[in-house]
Design an enzyme around this catalytic site. Structure first.
Site, PDB file in Angstrom:
ATOM      1  CG  PHE A   1       4.849  -8.467  -9.260  1.00  0.00           C
ATOM      2  CD1 PHE A   1       3.578  -7.913  -9.248  1.00  0.00           C
ATOM      3  CD2 PHE A   1       5.010  -9.748  -9.763  1.00  0.00           C
ATOM      4  CE1 PHE A   1       2.472  -8.631  -9.717  1.00  0.00           C
ATOM      5  CE2 PHE A   1       3.914 -10.478 -10.232  1.00  0.00           C
ATOM      6  CZ  PHE A   1       2.649  -9.917 -10.210  1.00  0.00           C
TER       7      PHE A   1
ATOM      8  CG  PHE B   1       2.488   0.007  -0.567  1.00  0.00           C
ATOM      9  CD1 PHE B   1       3.547  -0.869  -0.426  1.00  0.00           C
ATOM     10  CD2 PHE B   1       2.446   0.811  -1.684  1.00  0.00           C
ATOM     11  CE1 PHE B   1       4.547  -0.945  -1.379  1.00  0.00           C
ATOM     12  CE2 PHE B   1       3.445   0.740  -2.650  1.00  0.00           C
ATOM     13  CZ  PHE B   1       4.493  -0.145  -2.490  1.00  0.00           C
TER      14      PHE B   1
ATOM     15  N   GLY C   1       2.426   8.390  -7.457  1.00  0.00           N
ATOM     16  CA  GLY C   1       2.737   8.826  -8.820  1.00  0.00           C
ATOM     17  C   GLY C   1       3.463   7.718  -9.541  1.00  0.00           C
TER      18      GLY C   1
ATOM     19  CB  CYS D   1       3.307   1.402 -12.178  1.00  0.00           C
ATOM     20  SG  CYS D   1       4.919   1.119 -12.897  1.00  0.00           S
TER      21      CYS D   1
END
Ligand code: UGA
Length: 446
Positions: A153, A250, A258, A261
């Site tokens: 992560f 977020f 972009g 991932c």
């Protein structure tokens, strides 16, 4: 102290190996690219990641971090073998597993004692079982092993901090004893450890990335609505985020997500869903909104300039996000491509990504700094939110430009101040009470 073999010295492998070495373990990192390994032995890294070079050097000097291309050497004393190879996008959006297969085969052929094989690469649900099958088939004689999924992560640009301060460690296997051994390796990180089965662990990774990508597409859609209605999405996101059920992370609207991932993983999850008979409508919308978001920048430029044909457009930032030189799936490059195809002359400045850009988009004229970039430009676009763009001398930028048009794809600037300085300014989702930003709506005061 554990002996750990890490296969693949790309982003994930190098950060994982280096950080485990820094925690006192003995690491041998392997790659099939001799050039990469030779470079690493000299302290030359294949990627730019803040702080990584220093930790690599420290651990090489301490003898805890070694590099090789030889599987026998890498696996000799290994307790764990991490598979951290690339899983590029295949032709239909599926993950291409050829490197995972090669790594699994080589591990099988060279292991001579019981080993725990850990999948860290983002791999389709079911890959852990497939890797186990490959290892079984390729062992010259049976040796005990277990496969554990331990998805990563890490965010590019803050990978070391993310590694050392994880929100959680996810471990999945049919062999619970193996999970507990891998948990021991992760104990110094002091994060909650979720132990589950292989497929669930693999799914946790896809679901996490897809959820974060969904938040970004959600706020981008809200941004476009804000623009049309004269509201300011920055304040909307802030106001929403105080709700503990929502949070602030977020929710930055912009040019879309972009990198190597989110775009790939959302497509791979949608592909897996489809081939298994479900209908991933939300995931398709997330991908669609993300594509639209890049086009919005070009539409705004066309709105402001009439046409971009023959115009000189400067891009502030080319990497897919700040603090990295990675341009994979970079919205900046996608915008540059669209502008180039429409006949614009495209320039760019990025603090670190220039070399990579020269390889994939040689038509972009690279500049040495933002002021040279601005010189003679018909418009500037903020494509990457690098810190150094936040306090530019806007008076000088404005004076350098042919026409002071700024499309701020990352909402770095205060639109009102920019307009006072003489810029024609467009952010993303910044309606400002109907005074700006929504040039195509009839109620915005134009
Ligand atoms: C992402 C995840 O955040 C990591 O947890 C995961 O391990 C990693 O993918 C992976 O699968 O390897 P990364 O792609 O490095 O990490 O970067 P992010 O910080 O997540 O940003 C992804 C993209 O979304 C960037 O283009 C960024 O500019 C954009 N973004 C991010 C937004 O447009 N708005 C936001 O609010 C946040």
């Amino acid at each position: 102290m554990y002996n750990v073999c890490v296969v693949g010295v790309g982003y994930v492998g190098l950060v994982t190996g280096t950080c485990f070495a820094d925690l006192g373990n003995r690491i041998i990192a392997l790659d099939i690219s001799e050039k990469r390994i030779e470079n690493l032995k000299q302290g030359v890294l294949p990627i730019y990641e803040p702080g990584l070079k220093e930790i690599v050097e420290r651990n090489i000097n301490a003898g805890r971090l070694n590099f090789t291309t030889d599987y026998t050497e890498a696996l000799k004393d290994a307790d764990f073998a991490f598979i951290c190879v690339g899983t590029p996008e295949g032709v239909d959006g599926e993950a291409d597993l050829q490197y995972v297969r090669m790594a699994a085969e080589s591990i099988a052929q060279n292991m001579d004692h019981p080993l725990i094989i850990i999948n860290k690469s983002t791999v389709p649900v079911g890959t852990g079982d497939w890797v186990a099958e490959i290892v079984r088939k390729n062992q010259p004689k049976p040796v005990d092993f277990a496969v554990v999924s331990c998805p990563e992560f890490l965010r590019e640009g803050s990978a070391i901090r993310d590694f050392l301060n994880p929100d959680r460690t996810v471990l999945g296997s049919t062999d619970k004893e193996a999970c507990h051994k891998v948990a021991q390796l992760h104990l110094p990180l002091r994060a909650p450890i979720v132990i589950t089965d292989l497929r669930t662990a693999e799914m946790i990774k896809y679901a996490s990335n897809a959820f974060l990508a969904t938040r970004i597409s959600f706020i981008n859609e809200i941004a476009n609505i804000c623009e049309a209605l004269g509201a300011d999405v920055k304040e909307v996101a802030q106001g929403m985020g105080y709700d503990k059920r929502i949070g602030h992370h977020f929710l930055e609207p912009g040019v879309g997500f972009g990198g190597s991932c989110f775009p790939k993983d959302v497509k791979a999850l949608a592909y897996m869903a489809q081939v298994n008979g479900t209908h991933p409508e939300l995931l398709q919308a997330v991908i669609g909104i993300n594509m639209t978001q890049r086009k919005q920048i070009v539409i705004k430029l066309e709105d402001l300039l009439g046409s971009v044909d023959g115009k000189l457009i400067g891009l502030l930032g080319l990497a897919f996000k700040e603090n990295t030189d990675d341009i994979r799936e970079s919205p900046a490059i996608a915008i540059a491509d669209m502008l180039h195809n429409l006949g614009a002359n495209v320039r760019g400045y990025d603090p670190v990504a220039g070399e990579n850009v020269a390889r994939v988009a040689p038509y972009i004229e690279l500049c040495d700094d933002p002021y040279t970039l601005a010189r003679g430009c018909d418009a500037l676009v903020v494509a990457t939110p690098w810190n150094e763009f936040k306090s530019l001398d806007m008076g000088q930028i404005c004076a350098e430009m042919k026409t002071p048009i700024m499309v701020d794809g990352r909402n770095l600037y205060d639109g009102r101040i920019m307009m006072e300085m003489g810029f024609q300014y467009r952010g993303v989702g910044r309606g400002f009470g109907g005074n700006m930003g929504a040039s195509r709506t009839k109620d915005n005061g134009k």
